[in-house]
Enzyme design. Structure first.
Site, PDB file in Angstrom:
ATOM      1  N   GLU A 120       0.929  -1.114  -0.188  1.00 45.22           N
ATOM      2  CA  GLU A 120       0.007  -0.127  -0.081  1.00 45.22           C
ATOM      3  C   GLU A 120       1.057   1.182   0.084  1.00 45.22           C
ATOM      4  OE1 GLU A 120      -3.251  -0.490  -0.399  1.00 45.22           O
ATOM      5  OE2 GLU A 120      -2.879  -2.435  -0.465  1.00 45.22           O
ATOM      6  N   TRP A 174       1.694   1.698  -3.257  1.00 49.51           N
ATOM      7  CA  TRP A 174       0.737   2.436  -4.342  1.00 49.51           C
ATOM      8  C   TRP A 174       0.867   3.935  -4.051  1.00 49.51           C
ATOM      9  CZ3 TRP A 174      -1.712   0.732  -8.136  1.00 49.51           C
ATOM     10  CH2 TRP A 174      -2.016  -0.630  -8.280  1.00 49.51           C
ATOM     11  N   TRP A 210     -21.335  11.725 -19.377  1.00 50.39           N
ATOM     12  CA  TRP A 210     -21.739  11.836 -18.077  1.00 50.39           C
ATOM     13  C   TRP A 210     -23.305  12.129 -17.963  1.00 50.39           C
ATOM     14  CZ3 TRP A 210     -18.511   9.619 -15.173  1.00 50.39           C
ATOM     15  CH2 TRP A 210     -17.118   9.800 -15.368  1.00 50.39           C
ATOM     16  N   ASN A 224     -10.721   2.779   3.388  1.00 52.53           N
ATOM     17  CA  ASN A 224     -10.475   2.468   2.018  1.00 52.53           C
ATOM     18  C   ASN A 224     -11.488   1.735   1.019  1.00 52.53           C
ATOM     19  OD1 ASN A 224      -8.505   2.816  -0.489  1.00 52.53           O
ATOM     20  ND2 ASN A 224      -8.529   0.409   0.023  1.00 52.53           N
ATOM     21  N   TRP A 270     -16.070  11.733 -12.224  1.00 51.09           N
ATOM     22  CA  TRP A 270     -15.115  11.766 -11.224  1.00 51.09           C
ATOM     23  C   TRP A 270     -14.539  12.928 -10.456  1.00 51.09           C
ATOM     24  CZ3 TRP A 270     -10.076  13.188 -11.707  1.00 51.09           C
ATOM     25  CH2 TRP A 270      -9.553  13.427 -12.843  1.00 51.09           C
ATOM     26  N   TRP A 314      -9.510   8.424  -7.800  1.00 53.27           N
ATOM     27  CA  TRP A 314     -10.590   8.619  -8.501  1.00 53.27           C
ATOM     28  C   TRP A 314     -10.561   8.110  -9.991  1.00 53.27           C
ATOM     29  CZ3 TRP A 314     -15.478   9.535  -7.195  1.00 53.27           C
ATOM     30  CH2 TRP A 314     -15.758  10.044  -5.721  1.00 53.27           C
TER      31      TRP A 314
HETATM   32  C1  LIG Z   1     -11.338   7.312  -4.226  1.00 54.20           C
HETATM   33  C2  LIG Z   1     -10.157   7.387  -3.666  1.00 54.20           C
HETATM   34  C3  LIG Z   1      -9.687   8.502  -3.197  1.00 54.20           C
HETATM   35  C4  LIG Z   1      -8.723   8.519  -2.250  1.00 54.20           C
HETATM   36  N1  LIG Z   1      -7.782   9.686  -1.760  1.00 54.20           N
HETATM   37  C5  LIG Z   1      -6.867   9.700  -1.008  1.00 54.20           C
HETATM   38  C6  LIG Z   1      -6.393  10.816  -0.636  1.00 54.20           C
HETATM   39  O1  LIG Z   1      -6.759  11.864  -0.813  1.00 54.20           O
HETATM   40  N2  LIG Z   1      -5.380  10.798   0.416  1.00 54.20           N
HETATM   41  C7  LIG Z   1      -4.673   9.413   0.747  1.00 54.20           C
HETATM   42  O2  LIG Z   1      -3.742   9.482   1.647  1.00 54.20           O
HETATM   43  N3  LIG Z   1      -5.133   8.421   0.328  1.00 54.20           N
HETATM   44  C8  LIG Z   1      -6.357   8.421  -0.620  1.00 54.20           C
HETATM   45  N4  LIG Z   1      -6.861   7.262  -0.997  1.00 54.20           N
HETATM   46  C9  LIG Z   1      -6.198   5.933  -0.748  1.00 54.20           C
HETATM   47  C10 LIG Z   1      -6.692   5.270   0.638  1.00 54.20           C
HETATM   48  O3  LIG Z   1      -8.135   5.093   0.633  1.00 54.20           O
HETATM   49  C11 LIG Z   1      -5.971   6.000   2.063  1.00 54.20           C
HETATM   50  O4  LIG Z   1      -4.703   6.050   1.884  1.00 54.20           O
HETATM   51  C12 LIG Z   1      -6.375   5.023   3.038  1.00 54.20           C
HETATM   52  O5  LIG Z   1      -7.763   4.759   3.171  1.00 54.20           O
HETATM   53  C13 LIG Z   1      -5.865   5.853   4.417  1.00 54.20           C
HETATM   54  O6  LIG Z   1      -5.912   5.008   5.649  1.00 54.20           O
HETATM   55  P1  LIG Z   1      -4.900   4.254   6.411  1.00 54.20           P
HETATM   56  O7  LIG Z   1      -3.711   5.435   6.419  1.00 54.20           O
HETATM   57  O8  LIG Z   1      -5.500   3.637   7.398  1.00 54.20           O
HETATM   58  O9  LIG Z   1      -4.123   3.107   5.236  1.00 54.20           O
HETATM   59  P2  LIG Z   1      -3.392   1.661   5.512  1.00 54.20           P
HETATM   60  O10 LIG Z   1      -4.407   0.713   4.774  1.00 54.20           O
HETATM   61  O11 LIG Z   1      -2.798   1.679   6.784  1.00 54.20           O
HETATM   62  O12 LIG Z   1      -2.242   2.148   4.393  1.00 54.20           O
HETATM   63  C14 LIG Z   1      -0.933   2.740   4.900  1.00 54.20           C
HETATM   64  C15 LIG Z   1      -0.627   3.950   3.790  1.00 54.20           C
HETATM   65  O13 LIG Z   1      -0.649   3.445   2.629  1.00 54.20           O
HETATM   66  C16 LIG Z   1      -0.915   4.380   1.509  1.00 54.20           C
HETATM   67  N5  LIG Z   1      -2.162   3.938   0.849  1.00 54.20           N
HETATM   68  C17 LIG Z   1      -2.951   2.921   1.096  1.00 54.20           C
HETATM   69  N6  LIG Z   1      -3.802   2.507   0.076  1.00 54.20           N
HETATM   70  C18 LIG Z   1      -3.675   3.390  -1.034  1.00 54.20           C
HETATM   71  C19 LIG Z   1      -4.105   3.611  -2.047  1.00 54.20           C
HETATM   72  N7  LIG Z   1      -5.103   3.052  -2.621  1.00 54.20           N
HETATM   73  N8  LIG Z   1      -3.597   4.676  -3.050  1.00 54.20           N
HETATM   74  C20 LIG Z   1      -2.500   5.225  -2.538  1.00 54.20           C
HETATM   75  N9  LIG Z   1      -2.099   5.217  -1.340  1.00 54.20           N
HETATM   76  C21 LIG Z   1      -2.585   4.083  -0.393  1.00 54.20           C
HETATM   77  C22 LIG Z   1      -1.523   5.620   2.474  1.00 54.20           C
HETATM   78  O14 LIG Z   1      -0.556   6.534   2.403  1.00 54.20           O
HETATM   79  C23 LIG Z   1      -2.016   4.711   3.671  1.00 54.20           C
HETATM   80  O15 LIG Z   1      -1.740   5.807   4.763  1.00 54.20           O
HETATM   81  C24 LIG Z   1      -7.989   7.167  -1.770  1.00 54.20           C
HETATM   82  C25 LIG Z   1      -8.766   5.824  -2.164  1.00 54.20           C
HETATM   83  C26 LIG Z   1      -9.677   6.323  -3.207  1.00 54.20           C
HETATM   84  C27 LIG Z   1     -10.380   4.706  -3.635  1.00 54.20           C
END
Ligand SMILES: Cc1cc2nc3c(=O)[nH]c(=O)nc-3n(C[C@H](O)[C@H](O)[C@H](O)COP(=O)(O)OP(=O)(O)OC[C@H]3O[C@@H](n4cnc5c(N)ncnc54)[C@H](O)[C@@H]3O)c2cc1C
Length: 295
Positions: free
Chosen positions: A92, A95, A123, A160, A178, A201
């Site tokens: 993650e 990503w 749209w 997420n 989006w 998005w």
């Molecule tokens: C439509 C959409 C919009 C999102 N917008 C954002 C946003 O504005 N800012 C943001 O930080 N994340 C965003 N995410 C990714 C993700 O949802 C969040 O990073 C995550 O929910 C944060 O919670 P956590 O720190 O407990 O994640 P954990 O599961 O603990 O993951 C650890 C870290 O990995 C990174 N990460 C995890 N999943 C993703 C992902 N899919 N894409 C990129 N990085 C990821 C984050 O930095 C996160 O803190 C988005 C996802 C979607 C589907």
């Protein structure tokens, strides 16, 4: 219908600024949550993820520090190679790096689809903005979507799995661009991050790199039943439905009338009926994608 709470009230639970808090969260996460992370990370009813996103966004902790701490822990505890949970967690983090890579090389993607063909996507019209507002306020009539949108409003964070569900709902069920969703997340997320938000998005809309295939349309009821099986997440954020049993909490319109009455739910009055029909919306979304000839 939605209690008029101050948006900033719930911030503290999501994120307290500072490097010390970031390190503490990382340590606790590595010590207590990695064993189950691989499977539990998809459960919005559980506190199973790191909650590091805002700390990462504001630079209070860096991805290299996380990488090093995860490897150090694995070696300390003799678990080598890394257990599945740690590996998944580092994926993650990867990503996030990929999101930055894309934003750097394609700086117009916060406003433009990476796949240009999507500029022609048909749209749906929402002249009064009624559908967008229902989505923003958590009043779509689909409990898992509404729970997510309200969690976002009250805490500045959303799980997420639910981000994926609400994003798919906006672009595929409501067929709204989006860019509307990205803008709302940008305004309301504590962890709002240009790179990750754009990646998320565009993935959901099918127009980004490694995007969700066009035919992958999250069914909100199935997603709710699979990832919030007892309905606890919905109960927390959509208290109007709290007294419904798990069998109907993700589809209150199918509950017998007496059961709704007993649970204090009057559809169309204290909780909305679905603003779109799932099967119809799905068929229309598929037709719209086909018309683009991106398959
Ligand atoms: C439509 C959409 C919009 C999102 N917008 C954002 C946003 O504005 N800012 C943001 O930080 N994340 C965003 N995410 C990714 C993700 O949802 C969040 O990073 C995550 O929910 C944060 O919670 P956590 O720190 O407990 O994640 P954990 O599961 O603990 O993951 C650890 C870290 O990995 C990174 N990460 C995890 N999943 C993703 C992902 N899919 N894409 C990129 N990085 C990821 C984050 O930095 C996160 O803190 C988005 C996802 C979607 C589907």
């Amino acid at each position: 219908m939605l209690p008029n709470l101050n948006w900033a009230n719930g911030f503290a639970k999501t994120w307290s600024p500072g490097e010390e808090g970031a390190q503490k969260r990382l340590k606790e996460f590595l010590a207590k949550k990695t064993a189950d992370y691989d499977s539990a990370r998809d459960r919005p009813d559980e506190d199973a993820t790191s909650g590091l996103s805002a700390h990462l966004h504001f630079g209070e902790i860096g991805p290299r520090q996380i990488w090093a701490a995860a490897h150090a822990l694995s070696q300390d505890s003799g678990v080598f190679p890394l257990n599945n949970g740690v590996q998944r967690f580092l994926t993650e983090i990867g990503w996030r790096e990929f999101a930055y890579h894309l934003l750097y090389h394609f700086p117009n993607t916060p406003n433009q689809p990476l796949r240009e063909k999507f500029n022609e996507f048909p749209w749906a019209a929402d002249r009064t903005g009624e559908k967008l507002r229902a989505w923003q306020r958590g009043l779509t009539g689909y409990p898992i979507v509404d729970a997510g949108m309200r969690q976002l409003w009250h805490t500045g964070w959303m799980h997420n799995r639910v981000r994926m569900v609400v994003a798919s709902f906006l672009v595929k069920h409501l067929r709204l661009s989006w860019t509307h969703g990205a803008a709302w997340f940008w305004d309301t997320l504590v962890d709002a991050d240009l790179a990750s938000n754009t990646l998320g998005w565009q993935w959901s809309a099918g127009c980004g790199a490694d995007a969700a295939p066009y035919f992958r349309i999250f069914a909100p009821v199935t997603q709710g039943e699979k990832f919030d099986p007892k309905g606890e997440y919905v109960r927390r954020w959509v208290p109007e439905l709290a007294k419904l049993p798990p069998k109907f909490i993700h589809k209150p319109w199918e509950a017998p009338i007496e059961m709704l009455a007993q649970a204090g739910v009057t559809l169309g009055e204290n909780y909305p009926r679905p603003i779109v029909d799932h099967a119809k919306a799905r068929a229309e979304a598929l037709a719209a994608f086909k018309s683009l000839r991106v398959l």
